[in-house]
Design a protein around this motif. Sequence first.
Motif, short mmCIF file in Angstrom:
data_model
loop_
_atom_site.label_atom_id
_atom_site.label_comp_id
_atom_site.label_asym_id
_atom_site.label_seq_id
_atom_site.Cartn_x
_atom_site.Cartn_y
_atom_site.Cartn_z
N ILE A 128 14.70 -2.62 -2.22
CA ILE A 128 14.04 -2.55 -0.91
C ILE A 128 13.64 -1.12 -0.56
O ILE A 128 12.55 -0.86 -0.04
N LEU A 129 14.50 -0.16 -0.89
CA LEU A 129 14.27 1.23 -0.49
C LEU A 129 13.52 2.05 -1.53
O LEU A 129 13.08 3.16 -1.23
N ALA A 130 13.38 1.54 -2.75
CA ALA A 130 12.79 2.35 -3.83
C ALA A 130 11.28 2.55 -3.73
O ALA A 130 10.79 3.66 -3.95
N PHE A 375 7.45 13.85 -0.95
CA PHE A 375 6.65 12.81 -0.31
C PHE A 375 6.88 11.43 -0.93
O PHE A 375 5.93 10.75 -1.33
N GLY A 376 8.13 11.01 -0.97
CA GLY A 376 8.44 9.64 -1.34
C GLY A 376 8.53 8.82 -0.06
O GLY A 376 9.61 8.37 0.35
N ILE A 377 7.40 8.59 0.58
CA ILE A 377 7.37 8.00 1.92
C ILE A 377 7.76 6.52 1.85
O ILE A 377 7.20 5.76 1.08
N ARG A 378 8.71 6.15 2.68
CA ARG A 378 9.13 4.75 2.78
C ARG A 378 8.51 4.14 4.02
O ARG A 378 8.35 4.80 5.04
N GLY A 379 8.16 2.85 3.94
CA GLY A 379 7.50 2.26 5.09
C GLY A 379 7.40 0.76 5.04
O GLY A 379 8.39 0.05 4.86
N ILE A 380 6.17 0.26 5.16
CA ILE A 380 5.92 -1.16 5.38
C ILE A 380 6.36 -2.01 4.18
O ILE A 380 6.83 -3.13 4.35
N GLY A 381 6.20 -1.48 2.97
CA GLY A 381 6.63 -2.23 1.80
C GLY A 381 8.12 -2.55 1.85
O GLY A 381 8.55 -3.67 1.51
N SER A 382 8.92 -1.60 2.29
CA SER A 382 10.36 -1.83 2.41
C SER A 382 10.67 -2.90 3.45
O SER A 382 11.57 -3.73 3.26
N VAL A 412 13.19 7.37 9.82
CA VAL A 412 13.40 8.78 9.46
C VAL A 412 12.25 9.27 8.58
O VAL A 412 11.74 10.40 8.75
N SER A 413 11.81 8.43 7.64
CA SER A 413 10.70 8.82 6.77
C SER A 413 9.43 9.05 7.56
O SER A 413 8.71 10.03 7.33
N ILE A 414 9.13 8.16 8.50
CA ILE A 414 7.94 8.33 9.33
C ILE A 414 7.98 9.66 10.08
O ILE A 414 6.97 10.37 10.17
#
Length: 442
Positions: A128-130, A375-382, A412-414
């Motif tokens: 989920i987080l990758a 810049f390993g941005i986490r977001g909507i995919g997770s 936090v990523s956002i």
Amino acid sequence: MSFAIWALIIGVLLITMALSGTSLKRLPLSTAMLYLAAGFGLGPAGWALLSPDPLTYAVILERVTELAVLISLFAVGLKLGLPMSDKGWRLPVRLALVSMTITVGLIAAIGVLGLGLSLGAAVLLGAILAPTDPVLASDVQVLEAGDRDRLRFSLTGEGGLNDGAAFPFVMLGLGLMGLHDLGTGGWRWLAVDVLWAIAGGLLIGGMLGTLIGRLVVYLRSRHKESVGFDEFLALGLIALAYGLAVVSYTYGFLAVFAAGLALQRVNEQPRRISDAVLLETGLRGKQADEVLATHADYAGAYMMQAVQGFNEQLERIAEVAVVLVVGAMLSYTYLPASAAWIVLLLFLVVRPLSVWLGLLGAPVSRDQRILISWFGIRGIGSIYYLMYAINHGLPRPLAEEIIALTLTVVAVSIVVHGVSVTPLMAHYARRKAQRQGRRKDD
């Protein structure tokens, strides 16, 4: 709350963003940060106008986030103009496969050793987080199809590929918890969920994008037919690639990304549309559009410009909707103090280490490697994979824990990536210009 009040709130938000968009690009802020704050204010912690309980509305949230990711993946595919045979593709492929696999493994180890999760739950958390996010990463993506900047191309390609490549790990985590059939000794997972689903999804999307793109260009340039309705072409290709991929037991995310890539390659003309209008037609407005859409040399370029413009607008609308909901969902989360260090580990240890290992020996500069690591941005995919897991029977206590971790990481990523993207990318551009200037002097 009445529809009129909702219209008022959304109208104020959208017009504010339209008027301040240029100013935001100069500030250490991102539009996603403002949407997140607005969503939190509209949620239970503020005005209580939005109440998107992730456990109650998991099915709806899965569909909404899935649609947002599909639109973004298609847009990413349209932006990547580097030929598939170019060596530049090696970096995003290594990031999407090698680095992401390492990330899943490291997060799974943290989940087992640090959080006391079962192996299946820890693998699911890692899956989920990758994946990095194609929806929220527009500031670090390629600027146009011809952009060959190694940093931007790598981050863009990675976001396009790993949102689909994470699916086998999601299925593995669910299987280890008894929520998905892995087959005896894992044969079904390897044969179907890994090999066939990945290869089949890319093949289906690539074939559809190529066939439909060439058909449209042929009808327009040879028979003056199929002119207009480029918006329908974009939506139709996304829906067709996704639907055919899913009924074929492959990954729709990869199919839509591949369809965008293939459609982009139908445009083989190097000249820009603006040059074509001036040099070839001498026309303006609607007449120029009609001529260019059916011109043998520019039909492909015109189609790409129209489809890409429409899809980018859809992507922005999807970003507003989903990030507002994410902001509102924050009121439903809790994060034990003992688990807060996981967020720091993910951004400061797991991501840099996975990138360093995945890019061993790769031709990237020190600046590029550092920025790719950050810049390993986490977001909507997770959020999508989280809802997918919940809808596949994730036990409620475990679901609540993973919801808290996922939403915290995304929020936090956002914020941290939104604050840092403008100054870091500006510094990178200056350093790049200085190096190019020195090479010219030499």
